[in-house]
Design a protein around this motif. Sequence first.
Motif, mmCIF file in Angstrom:
data_model
loop_
_atom_site.group_PDB
_atom_site.id
_atom_site.type_symbol
_atom_site.label_atom_id
_atom_site.label_comp_id
_atom_site.label_asym_id
_atom_site.label_seq_id
_atom_site.Cartn_x
_atom_site.Cartn_y
_atom_site.Cartn_z
ATOM 1 N N THR A 1 0.831 -1.212 0.000
ATOM 2 C CA THR A 1 0.000 0.000 0.000
ATOM 3 C C THR A 1 0.859 1.254 0.000
ATOM 4 O O THR A 1 1.835 1.359 0.740
ATOM 5 C CB THR A 1 -0.932 -0.009 1.236
ATOM 6 O OG1 THR A 1 -1.827 -1.107 1.093
ATOM 7 C CG2 THR A 1 -1.749 1.270 1.335
ATOM 8 N N LEU A 2 0.483 2.201 -0.854
ATOM 9 C CA LEU A 2 1.129 3.522 -0.875
ATOM 10 C C LEU A 2 0.261 4.558 -0.190
ATOM 11 O O LEU A 2 0.761 5.455 0.489
ATOM 12 C CB LEU A 2 1.367 3.965 -2.333
ATOM 13 C CG LEU A 2 2.359 3.144 -3.149
ATOM 14 C CD1 LEU A 2 2.267 3.512 -4.630
ATOM 15 C CD2 LEU A 2 3.776 3.349 -2.643
ATOM 16 N N THR B 1 1.122 11.159 -1.908
ATOM 17 C CA THR B 1 0.391 11.740 -0.777
ATOM 18 C C THR B 1 0.163 13.232 -1.015
ATOM 19 O O THR B 1 -0.942 13.743 -0.809
ATOM 20 C CB THR B 1 1.197 11.519 0.526
ATOM 21 O OG1 THR B 1 1.371 10.126 0.690
ATOM 22 C CG2 THR B 1 0.483 12.074 1.737
ATOM 23 N N ALA B 2 1.200 13.930 -1.498
ATOM 24 C CA ALA B 2 1.074 15.369 -1.738
ATOM 25 C C ALA B 2 0.058 15.634 -2.849
ATOM 26 O O ALA B 2 -0.765 16.558 -2.760
ATOM 27 C CB ALA B 2 2.438 15.958 -2.093
ATOM 28 N N ALA B 3 0.090 14.783 -3.906
ATOM 29 C CA ALA B 3 -0.837 14.981 -5.030
ATOM 30 C C ALA B 3 -2.282 14.761 -4.571
ATOM 31 O O ALA B 3 -3.198 15.481 -4.996
ATOM 32 C CB ALA B 3 -0.488 14.030 -6.174
ATOM 33 N N LEU B 4 -2.489 13.787 -3.702
ATOM 34 C CA LEU B 4 -3.845 13.514 -3.205
ATOM 35 C C LEU B 4 -4.297 14.622 -2.251
ATOM 36 O O LEU B 4 -5.425 15.111 -2.353
ATOM 37 C CB LEU B 4 -3.880 12.152 -2.499
ATOM 38 C CG LEU B 4 -3.747 10.936 -3.424
ATOM 39 C CD1 LEU B 4 -3.408 9.684 -2.615
ATOM 40 C CD2 LEU B 4 -5.031 10.705 -4.229
ATOM 41 N N ARG C 1 -8.053 13.637 2.460
ATOM 42 C CA ARG C 1 -7.442 13.624 3.803
ATOM 43 C C ARG C 1 -6.878 12.244 4.047
ATOM 44 O O ARG C 1 -7.636 11.268 4.078
ATOM 45 C CB ARG C 1 -8.493 13.908 4.871
ATOM 46 C CG ARG C 1 -9.042 15.291 4.804
ATOM 47 C CD ARG C 1 -8.918 15.982 6.172
ATOM 48 N NE ARG C 1 -9.414 17.336 6.059
ATOM 49 C CZ ARG C 1 -10.686 17.655 6.243
ATOM 50 N NH1 ARG C 1 -11.546 16.728 6.586
ATOM 51 N NH2 ARG C 1 -11.071 18.896 6.096
ATOM 52 N N LEU C 2 -5.586 12.138 4.183
ATOM 53 C CA LEU C 2 -4.956 10.834 4.430
ATOM 54 C C LEU C 2 -4.468 10.807 5.863
ATOM 55 O O LEU C 2 -4.085 11.834 6.406
ATOM 56 C CB LEU C 2 -3.771 10.615 3.480
ATOM 57 C CG LEU C 2 -4.076 10.729 1.997
ATOM 58 C CD1 LEU C 2 -2.818 10.517 1.183
ATOM 59 C CD2 LEU C 2 -5.124 9.701 1.593
ATOM 60 N N GLU C 3 -4.471 9.592 6.405
ATOM 61 C CA GLU C 3 -3.959 9.453 7.771
ATOM 62 C C GLU C 3 -2.483 9.810 7.780
ATOM 63 O O GLU C 3 -1.737 9.385 6.895
ATOM 64 C CB GLU C 3 -4.128 7.996 8.200
ATOM 65 C CG GLU C 3 -4.790 7.856 9.543
ATOM 66 C CD GLU C 3 -5.005 6.397 9.878
ATOM 67 O OE1 GLU C 3 -4.031 5.761 10.279
ATOM 68 O OE2 GLU C 3 -6.140 5.926 9.693
#
Length: 171
Positions: free
Chosen positions: A42-43, A102-105, A111-113
């Motif tokens: 998982t990324l 993560t930055a692109a999302l 919102r990522l953990e």
Amino acid sequence: MRLFIAVELPASVRAAIAQSAGRLREAFPRGRFSRGENYHLTLAFLGETPEARLSDVTAAMDCCRAQPFALTVGAVGTFPGGVLWRAVDGGDDLTRLQRLLTAALCGRGFRLEQRGYKPHLTLAREAVRDPRVPLPDLPPLTCTADHMTLFRSDRIDGKLVYTPLHRTKFA
Ligand code: 2AM
């Protein structure tokens, strides 16, 4: 839909990991072992996501520039709660890709953990160790990561089923 983005592994590596998981069953006599076809690295975990946001997810994936890189599947470890895993080393390339994604999302409002990223492949959940049984010596496995995949995760008849929705090649 429940979504996550992961590096897929070649079938030969998944088969070798499944074999290594089989060798761990004596030391972990209880646990829900993953099906070999489900092994992935998982990324980013998006969790429950409206279908209308799918194009934002795929756009975030496609804007990440990455070269193919080597992955090494190594040591066995556990997280609290009985997650049994093998560590994955992808060096700086993996760290960079995970941060880019993560930055692109996050730039598209997801919102990522923010818990630290610990690259791993989950072999089993709710695994319970028999401390009398020594851990087998598992040889490291290597492969090349050359794309990432957006997966939808469903529980069907009690089984976790991952369906690929989009792939972004590294080139
Ligand atoms: P795990 O194997 O360590 O549980 C699909 O569920 C994938 O997303 C799995 O690789 C899982 O990691 C990961 N995942 C599930 N919930 C997560 C969370 N809250 N944060 C990060 N990753 C998660």
